[in-house]
Structure formats: structure tokens, C-alpha cells
Design an enzyme around this catalytic site. Structure first.
Site, PDB file in Angstrom:
ATOM      1  CG  ASP A  35       1.342  68.503  24.013  1.00 18.35           C
ATOM      2  OD1 ASP A  35       0.837  67.297  24.190  1.00 18.35           O
ATOM      3  OD2 ASP A  35       0.735  69.593  23.842  1.00 18.35           O
TER       4      ASP A  35
ATOM      5  NE  ARG B 224     -14.221  60.316  24.030  1.00 22.54           N
ATOM      6  CZ  ARG B 224     -14.078  60.993  25.523  1.00 22.54           C
ATOM      7  NH1 ARG B 224     -15.320  61.182  26.513  1.00 22.54           N
ATOM      8  NH2 ARG B 224     -14.329  62.480  25.350  1.00 22.54           N
ATOM      9  CE  LYS B 225      -9.480  55.951  30.890  1.00 20.92           C
ATOM     10  NZ  LYS B 225      -9.930  55.860  32.497  1.00 20.92           N
TER      11      LYS B 225
HETATM   12  C1  LIG Z   1       0.870  67.693  15.258  1.00 19.31           C
HETATM   13  C2  LIG Z   1       0.456  68.267  16.340  1.00 19.31           C
HETATM   14  C3  LIG Z   1      -0.413  67.290  17.783  1.00 19.31           C
HETATM   15  C4  LIG Z   1      -0.333  67.848  19.104  1.00 19.31           C
HETATM   16  C5  LIG Z   1      -1.150  67.816  20.579  1.00 19.31           C
HETATM   17  C6  LIG Z   1      -1.165  68.589  21.212  1.00 19.31           C
HETATM   18  C7  LIG Z   1      -2.631  68.566  20.890  1.00 19.31           C
HETATM   19  C8  LIG Z   1      -2.857  69.577  22.239  1.00 19.31           C
HETATM   20  O1  LIG Z   1      -2.268  70.744  22.460  1.00 19.31           O
HETATM   21  S1  LIG Z   1      -4.790  69.016  22.956  1.00 19.31           S
HETATM   22  C9  LIG Z   1      -4.102  70.794  23.785  1.00 19.31           C
HETATM   23  C10 LIG Z   1      -4.288  71.120  25.119  1.00 19.31           C
HETATM   24  N1  LIG Z   1      -4.973  70.320  25.664  1.00 19.31           N
HETATM   25  C11 LIG Z   1      -6.223  71.248  26.388  1.00 19.31           C
HETATM   26  O2  LIG Z   1      -6.431  71.812  26.279  1.00 19.31           O
HETATM   27  C12 LIG Z   1      -7.593  69.562  27.184  1.00 19.31           C
HETATM   28  C13 LIG Z   1      -8.974  70.682  27.986  1.00 19.31           C
HETATM   29  N2  LIG Z   1      -9.414  69.156  28.286  1.00 19.31           N
HETATM   30  C14 LIG Z   1     -10.442  69.007  27.625  1.00 19.31           C
HETATM   31  O3  LIG Z   1     -10.722  70.097  27.063  1.00 19.31           O
HETATM   32  C15 LIG Z   1     -11.054  67.977  28.516  1.00 19.31           C
HETATM   33  O4  LIG Z   1     -10.634  68.048  30.094  1.00 19.31           O
HETATM   34  C16 LIG Z   1     -10.838  66.777  27.639  1.00 19.31           C
HETATM   35  C17 LIG Z   1     -11.194  66.803  26.555  1.00 19.31           C
HETATM   36  C18 LIG Z   1      -9.314  65.993  27.875  1.00 19.31           C
HETATM   37  C19 LIG Z   1     -11.685  65.075  28.204  1.00 19.31           C
HETATM   38  O5  LIG Z   1     -12.804  65.588  28.732  1.00 19.31           O
HETATM   39  P1  LIG Z   1     -14.387  64.730  27.907  1.00 19.31           P
HETATM   40  O6  LIG Z   1     -13.540  64.883  26.369  1.00 19.31           O
HETATM   41  O7  LIG Z   1     -14.921  65.341  28.541  1.00 19.31           O
HETATM   42  O8  LIG Z   1     -13.539  63.540  28.264  1.00 19.31           O
HETATM   43  P2  LIG Z   1     -14.096  63.246  29.805  1.00 19.31           P
HETATM   44  O9  LIG Z   1     -14.935  62.527  29.877  1.00 19.31           O
HETATM   45  O10 LIG Z   1     -14.181  64.334  30.994  1.00 19.31           O
HETATM   46  O11 LIG Z   1     -12.969  61.895  30.495  1.00 19.31           O
HETATM   47  C20 LIG Z   1     -13.009  60.638  29.685  1.00 19.31           C
HETATM   48  C21 LIG Z   1     -12.163  59.658  30.637  1.00 19.31           C
HETATM   49  O12 LIG Z   1     -10.715  60.099  30.658  1.00 19.31           O
HETATM   50  C22 LIG Z   1     -10.425  60.094  32.097  1.00 19.31           C
HETATM   51  N3  LIG Z   1      -9.371  61.710  31.759  1.00 19.31           N
HETATM   52  C23 LIG Z   1     -10.503  63.268  32.009  1.00 19.31           C
HETATM   53  N4  LIG Z   1      -9.020  64.042  31.866  1.00 19.31           N
HETATM   54  C24 LIG Z   1      -8.173  63.230  32.558  1.00 19.31           C
HETATM   55  C25 LIG Z   1      -6.750  63.428  33.597  1.00 19.31           C
HETATM   56  N5  LIG Z   1      -6.097  65.354  33.631  1.00 19.31           N
HETATM   57  N6  LIG Z   1      -6.280  62.965  33.921  1.00 19.31           N
HETATM   58  C26 LIG Z   1      -6.484  61.480  33.831  1.00 19.31           C
HETATM   59  N7  LIG Z   1      -7.405  60.945  33.768  1.00 19.31           N
HETATM   60  C27 LIG Z   1      -8.462  61.826  33.025  1.00 19.31           C
HETATM   61  C28 LIG Z   1     -11.227  60.603  32.666  1.00 19.31           C
HETATM   62  O13 LIG Z   1     -11.046  60.223  34.042  1.00 19.31           O
HETATM   63  C29 LIG Z   1     -12.474  59.657  31.950  1.00 19.31           C
HETATM   64  O14 LIG Z   1     -12.632  58.547  32.543  1.00 19.31           O
HETATM   65  P3  LIG Z   1     -12.988  56.723  31.952  1.00 19.31           P
HETATM   66  O15 LIG Z   1     -13.761  56.643  30.761  1.00 19.31           O
HETATM   67  O16 LIG Z   1     -12.488  55.751  32.288  1.00 19.31           O
HETATM   68  O17 LIG Z   1     -14.040  57.085  33.668  1.00 19.31           O
END
Ligand SMILES: CCCCCCCC(=O)SCCNC(=O)CCNC(=O)[C@H](O)C(C)(C)COP(=O)(O)OP(=O)(O)OC[C@H]1O[C@@H](n2cnc3c(N)ncnc32)[C@H](O)[C@@H]1OP(=O)(O)O
Length: 243
Positions: free
Chosen positions: A167, A212-213
Site C-alpha cells: 500500500d 480520478r482512478k
Molecule cells: C507514503 C505513504 C503512502 C500511503 C498510502 C496509503 C493510503 C491509504 O492507506 S488511504 C486509507 C485507506 N483507504 C480508505 O480509507 C479509503 C476509504 N474509501 C473512501 O474514502 C472512498 O470510498 C474513496 C475515496 C476510495 C472513493 O470515494 P469517492 O472519492 O467519493 O469516489 P467515487 O465517486 O465513489 O468513485 C470514483 C470512481 O472510483 C470507483 N471506485 C471507488 N471505490 C472503488 C473500489 N473500492 N473498487 C473499484 N472502484 C472503485 C467508482 O466506481 C468510480 O468510478 P467511475 O469514475 O468510473 O464511475
């Protein structure tokens, strides 16, 4: 090349800071954590001075020869310009605005938080790692030495610790490429165990970007590349402008 540079500059705010400044924490933790989510309001505020800030991705005595060799290899490549070493700090809140002394009292956190991978004070016990980014190829390399406090099965590295490194390394690549992101999906195939104390090389690359992906894939191999330990994919979502 130009496009990548522009992305990096946008993502990391100021390219001239790159070698010396807390780039990644600054991007990830611009907002302080609401006090309600922190463990206890009774904890005392700890606010390190800028000179106390330590870059954890520099060599220390716990590093094995394999770790040093790989580090030296990528440092040489960095000097040729293809790779950039990414600094790494533990007190993420310090970097809300770059320098502790610039932060007004009102913006200081109520308790100390720490970046999960840098939460041990003793070198060599937990995650020892350094990451390099190649902006032309949209790749990161992580050199990771698993300390004894990351044990899962006896003598072997815990799968969750390995997931953390996947990650972190792929997340760093996503951040350097797109700016602030969150992990949406992580898939890991554990092909062979990683012995505690061993050094492995984590190779991450961007597979594709759709809006954004950002889709990443990762491989972890032994220091000599002969043993495949991990194959993984990840999806990161670029944070919205309002976040
Ligand atoms: C140096 C250190 C680097 C460390 C990096 C570590 C980063 C982390 O650990 S982050 C912590 C763990 N992650 C989290 O807590 C995230 C929790 N989830 C969230 O906050 C939200 O679900 C988030 C931000 C991922 C997406 O939400 P949001 O910004 O509203 O996006 P949303 O509009 O729903 O989706 C955008 C696109 O992504 C897709 N998407 C969103 N989630 C997923 C998923 N889990 N799987 C597949 N596709 C997804 C959607 O289908 C959509 O696709 P399209 O544009 O083609 O329609």
C-alpha cells in the site's frame, strides 16, 4: 516527460523541495485529525522542532548489506537523474504546512499522531524501507527490510505488514503521479514467505489512469530478484478538490 514533470510539480507542490522536504506526508495529512477520533484528550501535546525531524529513509546501522547495496544502486541512478529518493518522516502532523515553527498554535494537534510505518523509535525493529520514484516511467521501487516486530508465522513476516508495504509503495507512486489519493482496493497474492530480517525489493508501476482512478501493480522479489514473494494490484482514487 514534460507531462510527468507537470504532474509531479502539481502533486508535490514545489519540486525544489523534493530532496529535502516532507513531500508525501505533506500531501497526505494536510488536515489535522479531529480530536474526537484520537485516543485520549488527556495525552500531552508533543510538537517537535523542525531540527528534531528525522528522515527515516536514510541508512542506519540496522540496515543489512543487501539493503545498503540496493540503496546505493538507486542513489547512483538518482544522481544520473532517472530516480528520486522520497524522504519519509514519522510525525506526519509536523508537516501540515511544511515547517513546525510556521504553524500557529491553533492549528497544532491536541495529541501526537504518527505515520503507522514509522511508529517505532528503535531502528531495525519494524519497517525499514526507502522508496525511489521514476517520473519518466511512473514507477516506484521500495527497498524493504522486515524487522522482528513484524512477525506473523514464526520467523516470517506478517501478511498485514506486507500489505502495508504494498500500500505504501504503490500509494507513493500514485501520489507522485496524481497528487493526493486514497486506497480503494488492494489485491495481494502471497507467492512465498518473506523471512524476518531479509531485504526485498518492491517494484510498483502505474498500469493505467482513468479520470480520478489510478491502477497500480506491484511485485516483491528477493534482493537478488530470484524469488518472487508477492504479486499485487491496487486502485487509488484521487481526492476531490474539496477534500
Ligand atoms: C507514503 C505513504 C503512502 C500511503 C498510502 C496509503 C493510503 C491509504 O492507506 S488511504 C486509507 C485507506 N483507504 C480508505 O480509507 C479509503 C476509504 N474509501 C473512501 O474514502 C472512498 O470510498 C474513496 C475515496 C476510495 C472513493 O470515494 P469517492 O472519492 O467519493 O469516489 P467515487 O465517486 O465513489 O468513485 C470514483 C470512481 O472510483 C470507483 N471506485 C471507488 N471505490 C472503488 C473500489 N473500492 N473498487 C473499484 N472502484 C472503485 C467508482 O466506481 C468510480 O468510478 P467511475 O469514475 O468510473 O464511475
Amino acid at each position: 516527460m514534460f507531462r510527468c514533470s507537470v504532474r509531479l510539480i502539481k502533486g508535490l507542490t514545489q519540486i525544489t523541495w523534493l530532496r529535502e522536504q516532507p513531500v508525501l506526508p505533506n500531501l497526505l495529512y494536510r488536515r489535522s485529525v479531529p480530536a474526537a477520533y484520537l485516543p485520549s484528550r488527556a495525552l500531552r501535546v508533543t510538537w517537535p522542532c523542525a531540527e528534531e525531524v528525522k528522515d527515516f529513509s536514510l541508512p542506519n546501522p540496522s540496515w543489512s548489506q543487501n539493503m545498503r547495496n540496493l540503496y546505493n544502486k538507486y542513489m547512483e541512478l538518482s544522481q544520473q537523474g532517472s530516480w528520486i529518493r522520497l524522504p519519509s518522516y514519522n510525525v506526519t502532523a509536523t508537516h501540515l504546512i511544511g515547517k513546525a515553527e510556521q504553524c500557529p498554535d491553533s492549528a497544532k494537534p491536541q495529541v501526537t499522531t504518527r505515520l503507522f510505518t514509522r511508529n517505532l523509535d528503535v531502528e531495525g525493529l519494524g519497517f525499514e524501507y526507502v522508496m525511489f520514484y521514476n517520473q519518466a516511467e511512473l514507477r516506484t521501487v521500495g527497498i524493504f527490510q522486515a524487522g522482528p516486530y513484524l512477525e506473523g508465522p514464526i520467523g516470517l513476516t506478517h501478511g498485514g505488514a506486507i500489505a502495508t508495504i504494498v500500500d505504501t509503495t504503490s500509494g507513493a507512486c500514485a501520489i507522485c503521479t496524481l497528487g493526493k489519493v486514497k486506497t480503494a482496493n488492494l489485491n495481494i497474492n502471497y507467492r512465498s514467505p518473506i523471512t524476518l530480517g531479509s531485504t526485498v525489493e518492491v517494484q510498483c508501476r502505474v498500469d493505467k489512469i482513468e479520470g480520478r482512478k489510478i491502477f497500480m501493480s506491484t511485485e516483491i522479489r528477493s534482493a537478488d530478484s530470484q524469488v518472487l514473494h508477492i504479486e499485487a494490484t491496487a486502485l487509488f482514487i484521487q481526492m476531490k478538490m474539496s477534500e
